[in-house]
Every structure is written in C-alpha cells, then in structure tokens.
Design a protein around this motif. Structure first.
Motif, PDB file in Angstrom:
ATOM      1  N   SER A  36      41.758 -16.750 120.249  1.00 57.95           N
ATOM      2  CA  SER A  36      42.123 -16.239 118.790  1.00 57.95           C
ATOM      3  C   SER A  36      40.963 -16.118 118.248  1.00 57.95           C
ATOM      4  CB  SER A  36      42.366 -17.996 118.312  1.00 57.95           C
ATOM      5  OG  SER A  36      41.277 -18.980 118.190  1.00 57.95           O
ATOM      6  N   ASP A  37      39.423 -16.118 118.914  1.00 58.59           N
ATOM      7  CA  ASP A  37      38.629 -15.406 117.822  1.00 58.59           C
ATOM      8  C   ASP A  37      38.575 -14.190 117.438  1.00 58.59           C
ATOM      9  OD1 ASP A  37      37.583 -15.476 120.881  1.00 58.59           O
ATOM     10  OD2 ASP A  37      35.773 -15.895 120.148  1.00 58.59           O
ATOM     11  N   THR A  38      38.903 -13.207 118.927  1.00 56.63           N
ATOM     12  CA  THR A  38      39.535 -12.227 119.152  1.00 56.63           C
ATOM     13  C   THR A  38      40.642 -11.548 119.159  1.00 56.63           C
ATOM     14  OG1 THR A  38      39.448 -11.774 121.120  1.00 56.63           O
ATOM     15  CG2 THR A  38      37.274 -11.568 120.778  1.00 56.63           C
ATOM     16  N   LYS A  39      41.003 -12.370 118.647  1.00 56.77           N
ATOM     17  CA  LYS A  39      42.813 -11.808 118.209  1.00 56.77           C
ATOM     18  C   LYS A  39      43.765 -11.225 119.245  1.00 56.77           C
ATOM     19  CE  LYS A  39      43.070 -12.458 113.113  1.00 56.77           C
ATOM     20  NZ  LYS A  39      41.500 -11.892 113.018  1.00 56.77           N
ATOM     21  N   GLU A  40      43.589 -11.850 120.785  1.00 56.91           N
ATOM     22  CA  GLU A  40      43.939 -11.299 121.112  1.00 56.91           C
ATOM     23  C   GLU A  40      45.040 -12.326 122.322  1.00 56.91           C
ATOM     24  OE1 GLU A  40      40.723  -8.047 123.137  1.00 56.91           O
ATOM     25  OE2 GLU A  40      40.487  -9.592 123.260  1.00 56.91           O
ATOM     26  N   LEU A  41      46.140 -11.943 122.748  1.00 61.71           N
ATOM     27  CA  LEU A  41      47.084 -12.655 123.587  1.00 61.71           C
ATOM     28  C   LEU A  41      46.589 -12.147 125.396  1.00 61.71           C
ATOM     29  CD1 LEU A  41      49.532 -14.718 124.420  1.00 61.71           C
ATOM     30  CD2 LEU A  41      50.767 -12.887 123.517  1.00 61.71           C
ATOM     31  N   PHE A  42      46.848 -13.037 126.361  1.00 58.69           N
ATOM     32  CA  PHE A  42      46.168 -12.879 127.710  1.00 58.69           C
ATOM     33  C   PHE A  42      47.711 -12.983 127.937  1.00 58.69           C
ATOM     34  CE2 PHE A  42      44.518 -13.255 131.941  1.00 58.69           C
ATOM     35  CZ  PHE A  42      44.123 -12.031 131.772  1.00 58.69           C
ATOM     36  N   VAL A  43      48.615 -11.992 128.596  1.00 57.60           N
ATOM     37  CA  VAL A  43      49.836 -13.112 129.337  1.00 57.60           C
ATOM     38  C   VAL A  43      49.622 -12.033 131.114  1.00 57.60           C
ATOM     39  CG1 VAL A  43      52.051 -11.943 129.635  1.00 57.60           C
ATOM     40  CG2 VAL A  43      51.108 -12.082 127.477  1.00 57.60           C
ATOM     41  N   THR A  44      49.811 -13.492 131.586  1.00 55.28           N
ATOM     42  CA  THR A  44      49.573 -13.095 133.344  1.00 55.28           C
ATOM     43  C   THR A  44      51.100 -13.151 133.438  1.00 55.28           C
ATOM     44  OG1 THR A  44      49.913 -15.127 133.995  1.00 55.28           O
ATOM     45  CG2 THR A  44      47.662 -14.041 133.342  1.00 55.28           C
ATOM     46  N   THR A  45      51.375 -11.963 135.330  1.00 61.33           N
ATOM     47  CA  THR A  45      52.567 -12.225 135.441  1.00 61.33           C
ATOM     48  C   THR A  45      52.644 -12.667 137.337  1.00 61.33           C
ATOM     49  OG1 THR A  45      52.181  -9.591 136.370  1.00 61.33           O
ATOM     50  CG2 THR A  45      53.738 -10.550 134.113  1.00 61.33           C
ATOM     51  N   THR A  46      53.080 -12.419 138.063  1.00 68.74           N
ATOM     52  CA  THR A  46      52.807 -12.800 139.744  1.00 68.74           C
ATOM     53  C   THR A  46      51.881 -11.172 139.990  1.00 68.74           C
ATOM     54  OG1 THR A  46      54.864 -12.442 140.245  1.00 68.74           O
ATOM     55  CG2 THR A  46      53.924 -12.433 141.825  1.00 68.74           C
ATOM     56  N   LYS A  47      51.207 -10.265 139.470  1.00 70.69           N
ATOM     57  CA  LYS A  47      50.745  -9.050 139.542  1.00 70.69           C
ATOM     58  C   LYS A  47      49.475  -8.494 139.413  1.00 70.69           C
ATOM     59  CE  LYS A  47      53.060  -8.668 144.109  1.00 70.69           C
ATOM     60  NZ  LYS A  47      54.341  -7.421 145.206  1.00 70.69           N
ATOM     61  N   THR A  48      50.555  -8.613 137.754  1.00 66.54           N
ATOM     62  CA  THR A  48      49.626  -7.997 136.366  1.00 66.54           C
ATOM     63  C   THR A  48      49.445  -8.789 135.742  1.00 66.54           C
ATOM     64  OG1 THR A  48      52.324  -6.950 135.930  1.00 66.54           O
ATOM     65  CG2 THR A  48      51.056  -5.839 137.419  1.00 66.54           C
ATOM     66  N   ALA A  49      48.387  -8.490 134.705  1.00 73.27           N
ATOM     67  CA  ALA A  49      48.781  -9.060 133.468  1.00 73.27           C
ATOM     68  C   ALA A  49      47.738  -7.828 132.514  1.00 73.27           C
ATOM     69  CB  ALA A  49      47.159  -9.962 133.374  1.00 73.27           C
ATOM     70  N   TYR A  50      48.649  -8.732 130.631  1.00 72.97           N
ATOM     71  CA  TYR A  50      48.739  -7.719 130.332  1.00 72.97           C
ATOM     72  C   TYR A  50      47.347  -8.390 128.513  1.00 72.97           C
ATOM     73  CZ  TYR A  50      53.296  -5.651 132.082  1.00 72.97           C
ATOM     74  OH  TYR A  50      54.059  -4.899 132.756  1.00 72.97           O
ATOM     75  N   LEU A  51      47.352  -7.608 128.155  1.00 77.91           N
ATOM     76  CA  LEU A  51      46.196  -8.434 127.164  1.00 77.91           C
ATOM     77  C   LEU A  51      46.654  -7.455 125.767  1.00 77.91           C
ATOM     78  CD1 LEU A  51      43.304  -9.662 126.667  1.00 77.91           C
ATOM     79  CD2 LEU A  51      42.176  -7.219 127.002  1.00 77.91           C
ATOM     80  N   LEU A  52      46.997  -8.117 125.165  1.00 78.51           N
ATOM     81  CA  LEU A  52      47.641  -7.665 124.072  1.00 78.51           C
ATOM     82  C   LEU A  52      46.804  -8.841 122.096  1.00 78.51           C
ATOM     83  CD1 LEU A  52      51.204  -8.968 125.081  1.00 78.51           C
ATOM     84  CD2 LEU A  52      50.718  -6.969 125.033  1.00 78.51           C
ATOM     85  N   GLY A  53      47.081  -7.209 121.212  1.00 76.57           N
ATOM     86  CA  GLY A  53      46.399  -8.027 119.965  1.00 76.57           C
ATOM     87  C   GLY A  53      47.573  -8.546 119.763  1.00 76.57           C
TER      88      GLY A  53
END
Length: 193
Positions: A36-53
């Motif tokens: 929440s301090d940088t307003k980012e969402l870290f989403v993980t999958t089996t082999k990948t990750a997404y860093l979303l604003g």
C-alpha cells in the motif's frame, strides 16, 4: 468450376483468419499481495508474476478482503511484446445484504450498487509488467487458484524480466530488492483477492 473457386476462397479466408486470431494463454493466479505504501499489487501465478499499479482505494479494498469476501472477475487481460500487461478486475461483494456501516465503507472506496442485482461492485483497469519467477517465492498462496486467459501476440517470446526469489529477499530484475518479510506481512487472506 465456381464451386471449387468458392471452396478455395473459404479455405484461404479460414487460414488467414486463424493467422490473425488472438493467441490466449491460460494463467493460474495463486497469490495477491498489496504494497500500500507504493500503491502496487504483486500477483503471482505458477511461473510468472505481475507487478501492477493500483490506486489507494483499490488497495484498501483488497486489504479489506481479509475480512470481507469478494468474488473477483478478470477481464480483457492483454500482454504485449514488451511484457506490459493491461486488463480489468471487478470485485463483487459476496454477501447479499451486508450491514449498513460496511456498505458506507465500500461506497467510500468506490464500490457501486448494481440496480439489477443490488450487489456492490468495484471495477478497476490495471496496467503493469510481467516477470518470470526464478526460485520459489517464500509466500503463502491462496487456497483456490483463479484461472484467467491472457491475450498475447502470436510472435510473443518468453523473454521477460525476472523475479528472483531467495529466503530473505525478492529481487525484481536484479535491481529492486524488496524484503520477503514485507510480502509475508502483506499477504491477503486465503480464498479472496
């Protein structure tokens, strides 16, 4: 003679259409983590990750999912050649008649009451970057994985930045290092985003 020409045209148009059709890849989302301090969402999958604003209200709604059950819906996720991703997420309150104070809180976070179903929903367009996970992320996973389809170019290659996981840190592209303790502390309740 016309039958054969017509048949050839139908065949060629079918082949051409399949060449231009969107290529979809199935992803199994198994973790959502809010910073929440940088307003980012870290989403993980089996082999990948997404860093979303994300915006502060959406981050607060995701943190609230520890106490309130939402039904997530993922739509129109697209990945480009540079591993940029866009798509939308909708959170729908599962409870049909929540307490009034909760309704007020959700409306203050941007939820809207649907006239047809009387449910509270929040929809956000998200953009971010896709990474490939190297190692095992030292994070708790959701009990239930969510399957989404991600559209990607036909010429897409699997080259992407890397998320390198070690017991103490998570390094993104070997430049930004985030303590793993942060992610463990910010893990959302299993079963909801």
């Amino acid at each position: 003679m016309y039958k054969y020409i017509l048949l050839a045209l139908v065949f060629l148009s079918g082949c051409t259409a399949s060449l231009w059709a969107t290529n979809y890849k199935k992803e199994s989302l198994n973790g959502f983590y809010v910073k929440s301090d940088t307003k980012e969402l870290f989403v993980t999958t089996t082999k990948t990750a997404y860093l979303l604003g994300i915006d502060a209200q959406f981050g607060e709604a995701l943190e609230l999912s520890r106490e309130v059950e939402f039904i997530p819906t993922f739509e129109d996720f697209r990945l480009d050649e540079k591993n940029n991703v866009v798509g939308s997420v909708t959170l729908t309150m599962k409870e049909k008649s929540p307490p009034q104070e909760l309704v007020v809180k959700l409306i203050s976070l941007g939820f809207e009451q649907q006239l047809s179903s009387n449910q509270l929903k929040l929809k956000r367009e998200l953009t971010g970057k896709r990474y490939i996970i190297e190692g095992e992320l030292p994070l708790e996973k959701l009990e239930k994985e969510y399957i989404i389809m991600v559209a990607q170019p036909r010429t897409f290659s699997e080259t992407a930045g890397k998320v390198i996981a070690t017991p103490a840190t998570i390094t993104i592209d070997a430049v930004v290092t985030v303590p793993a303790v942060f992610f463990a502390a910010a893990v959302m309740a299993a079963g909801s985003p």
